[in-house]
Structures are given as C-alpha cells and as structure tokens.
Design a protein around this motif. Structure first.
Motif, PDB file in Angstrom:
ATOM      1  N   ASP A  50       0.828  -1.206   0.000  1.00 20.98           N
ATOM      2  CA  ASP A  50       0.000   0.000   0.000  1.00 20.98           C
ATOM      3  C   ASP A  50       0.864   1.259   0.000  1.00 20.98           C
ATOM      4  N   GLU A  62       2.207   1.835  -3.444  1.00 23.24           N
ATOM      5  CA  GLU A  62       1.143   2.344  -4.311  1.00 23.24           C
ATOM      6  C   GLU A  62       0.945   3.841  -4.094  1.00 23.24           C
ATOM      7  N   ARG A  63       0.952   4.267  -2.838  1.00 24.35           N
ATOM      8  CA  ARG A  63       0.785   5.688  -2.541  1.00 24.35           C
ATOM      9  C   ARG A  63       1.970   6.501  -3.056  1.00 24.35           C
ATOM     10  N   ARG A  64       3.177   5.955  -2.907  1.00 26.39           N
ATOM     11  CA  ARG A  64       4.375   6.675  -3.365  1.00 26.39           C
ATOM     12  C   ARG A  64       4.375   6.796  -4.883  1.00 26.39           C
ATOM     13  N   ALA A  65       3.992   5.713  -5.578  1.00 28.57           N
ATOM     14  CA  ALA A  65       3.927   5.761  -7.039  1.00 28.57           C
ATOM     15  C   ALA A  65       2.896   6.792  -7.501  1.00 28.57           C
ATOM     16  N   LYS A  66       1.767   6.824  -6.842  1.00 28.15           N
ATOM     17  CA  LYS A  66       0.727   7.794  -7.198  1.00 28.15           C
ATOM     18  C   LYS A  66       1.211   9.216  -6.960  1.00 28.15           C
ATOM     19  N   ALA A  67       1.932   9.430  -5.846  1.00 29.49           N
ATOM     20  CA  ALA A  67       2.410  10.769  -5.521  1.00 29.49           C
ATOM     21  C   ALA A  67       3.475  11.245  -6.508  1.00 29.49           C
ATOM     22  N   THR A  68       4.302  10.320  -6.986  1.00 27.76           N
ATOM     23  CA  THR A  68       5.371  10.702  -7.908  1.00 27.76           C
ATOM     24  C   THR A  68       4.897  10.756  -9.351  1.00 27.76           C
ATOM     25  N   GLY A  69       3.774  10.098  -9.640  1.00 24.77           N
ATOM     26  CA  GLY A  69       3.304  10.017 -11.011  1.00 24.77           C
ATOM     27  C   GLY A  69       4.093   9.027 -11.848  1.00 24.77           C
ATOM     28  N   ARG A  70       4.897   8.189 -11.174  1.00 21.77           N
ATOM     29  CA  ARG A  70       5.700   7.181 -11.873  1.00 21.77           C
ATOM     30  C   ARG A  70       5.199   5.786 -11.515  1.00 21.77           C
ATOM     31  N   GLU A  71       5.067   4.936 -12.512  1.00 25.91           N
ATOM     32  CA  GLU A  71       4.621   3.572 -12.249  1.00 25.91           C
ATOM     33  C   GLU A  71       5.723   2.737 -11.619  1.00 25.91           C
ATOM     34  N   HIS A 114       8.553  -2.415  -9.944  1.00 28.33           N
ATOM     35  CA  HIS A 114       9.560  -1.492  -9.433  1.00 28.33           C
ATOM     36  C   HIS A 114      10.972  -2.044  -9.637  1.00 28.33           C
TER      37      HIS A 114
END
Length: 275
Positions: free
Chosen positions: A41, A44-53, A76
């Motif tokens: 989780d 997932e939050r970090r990817a969403k915040a960075t805009g990077r998959e 990742h």
C-alpha cells in the motif's frame, strides 16, 4: 516531533485475507502478510504521488529476495544490498525464475557501509528488514537508510520485538530466561540466544524520528502466529485464513505491539508527508 512513548495508531489497514488476490494463504505467509500488505500500500501511494509507475527501491539486508522479488513483480526497480554472496546468488536465481531479473540488482555490502555501494538520496523507498538486530550501531543503520531516500520517500523498518521473545520463553517454561530478557539492555535471554538485539515499539519509533522521519504507522507482526500449534493450523479447515485475519486485525493495535515477535515501523520523509 511526536512523543516516542506513544507510537501512533496506523491509518494503514492490512487487507483481510479474504480480500487478497493470488494463491491460497500458506504457513509462510503468516510471517510476511502484515508487512507485505502495509508495504504494498505504501508503494502504491508513493507511485501515485510521484506520477511514476516504477519506483527505485533499496532493500538493505534483503538476502535472497523474500521482499525484493515480489516488489519487482509490482514493476519497481530493486537494489538489494546484502553481505552474503550465497544470499545474493539465491536472489539472482529467484529473480530469474520470477522473470524479473531485469528489475533486480544484487550488491554485496551492509547498511553501515551502505554508501560504498549505493548512492545517497537515490531511492523512493528503503526496506530495512531484519538488519538492526545484527549491526553494531542501529541508530547509524537507520540514519544511513534515511540518507538513501529521496526528499520524498518511505522507510520500511522491521526488527525483532522484545515482548514476543519474553512471552515465548515464558510459555516454554523458561521463566528465568524470560526474566533475563526483560532486564537485559539488548533483550537477550541468555548466551545461547541467536538474536543479538531486540527492540520495543518505543525504541524503534524513536530511532526513526531521531533520523528525521515522521512515523506513519506501527504494526505488531506475528502476534499469534508463533504461539499457535502448527498441527492446529495444518489440520483444521479455515484456520490459517482465520489466523491471518486475526493477525491483520491485531497488528495495528498498540496493546498488541508489546507481545509481537516482530515490529514494523513505516517512516516517511517530511516531503512525502506534505504531498
């Protein structure tokens, strides 16, 4: 900075076993389910915040890839730093079998000499699992893990819990050893204790906060799993799934942190908290 004597209640709820996708739960999943759900989780939050998959993840002491390979399967890029050549060889083999060899890199080293082998400030997330028990200076180990993070990043810290060891020795009838562990500064129950150091939730949260991170979550890991007879889990239908759900429900409650075999702390940089 929050009071380290009062670890925060986690806002991140591990997913009930009934809601997890994938194969049926196994005995091995009892050791990792809570940590994996919280970590997944967080990523997932970090990817969403960075805009990077795809994130850059550092796994210090990652061994043969128990977490690194599943993280890589999420897409990742993972760098594993471990002092054991044998563990790194096993990591390479496991990554190849999982078809993620292009996203997993193994490097020989340790957390106290971390920047001899990896760059500072180059990772979105750092895993430090089962490391602090064995290093000479846990505070330096945490500081190095934090220094490896980007300005917006997440630290996943997992270490042996004092209370779980005391409870286990007492339930086994080794009352003197249980008492010794309570009074020992490193939480050891005797000369034959294979674990050099154990921690309380307060000690771990203090290490994380002293290194400059905000504590986002604290979870008790293997609160019941190490105490339940294996024959019960293996023979009673539905018992394993029910035990997994119980572990998930108890993990975030501070009352159970003091008896957990392991403690998991999720730390976040100030920049990550502000996103």
């Amino acid at each position: 900075m929050s009071d380290p004597m009062r670890p925060p209640v986690s806002p991140h709820h591990p997913r009930p076993a009934s809601q997890r996708s994938g194969p049926a739960p196994s005995r091995a999943s009892l050791r990792t389910a809570v940590v994996w759900d919280v970590l997944r989780d967080a990523l997932e939050r970090r990817a969403k915040a960075t805009g990077r998959e795809s994130l850059d993840v550092l796994d210090t002491g990652g061994g043969s890839g128990n977490f690194a390979v599943p993280v890589a399967r999420l897409g990742h890029r993972v760098t594993v730093v471990d002092p054991s050549p044998n563990a790194l060889f096993a990591l390479e083999r496991r990554a190849a079998e999982a078809d993620v060899a292009d996203r997993v890199r193994g490097v020989q080293g340790d957390v106290l000499g971390l920047f001899d082998v990896v760059e500072r400030g180059g990772y979105d997330a750092v895993l430090c699992h089962g490391v602090l028990e064995y290093v000479d200076d846990p505070a330096e180990g945490v500081r190095n893990a934090v220094t490896a993070l980007r300005p917006e990043g997440t630290l996943s810290l997992l270490a042996a819990g004092l209370g779980g060891a005391v409870l286990a020795r007492a339930l086994a009838g080794h009352f003197k050893e249980a008492r010794r562990a309570l009074g020992d500064p490193d939480g050891r129950w005797g000369e034959g204790d294979p674990v050099p150091r154990r921690f309380t939730a307060e000690q771990l949260t203090a290490l994380v906060e002293d290194a400059g991170l905000a504590v986002g979550a604290v979870h008790g890991v293997r609160v019941f799993a190490d105490l339940v007879p294996g024959v019960l889990v293996d023979t009673e239908p539905g018992t394993l799934d029910a035990l997994l759900q119980l572990e998930a429900a108890a993990a975030e409650l501070p009352a159970f942190h003091s008896v957990a075999t392991q403690l998991h702390v999720l730390g976040e940089t100030r920049g990550a908290r502000e996103v």
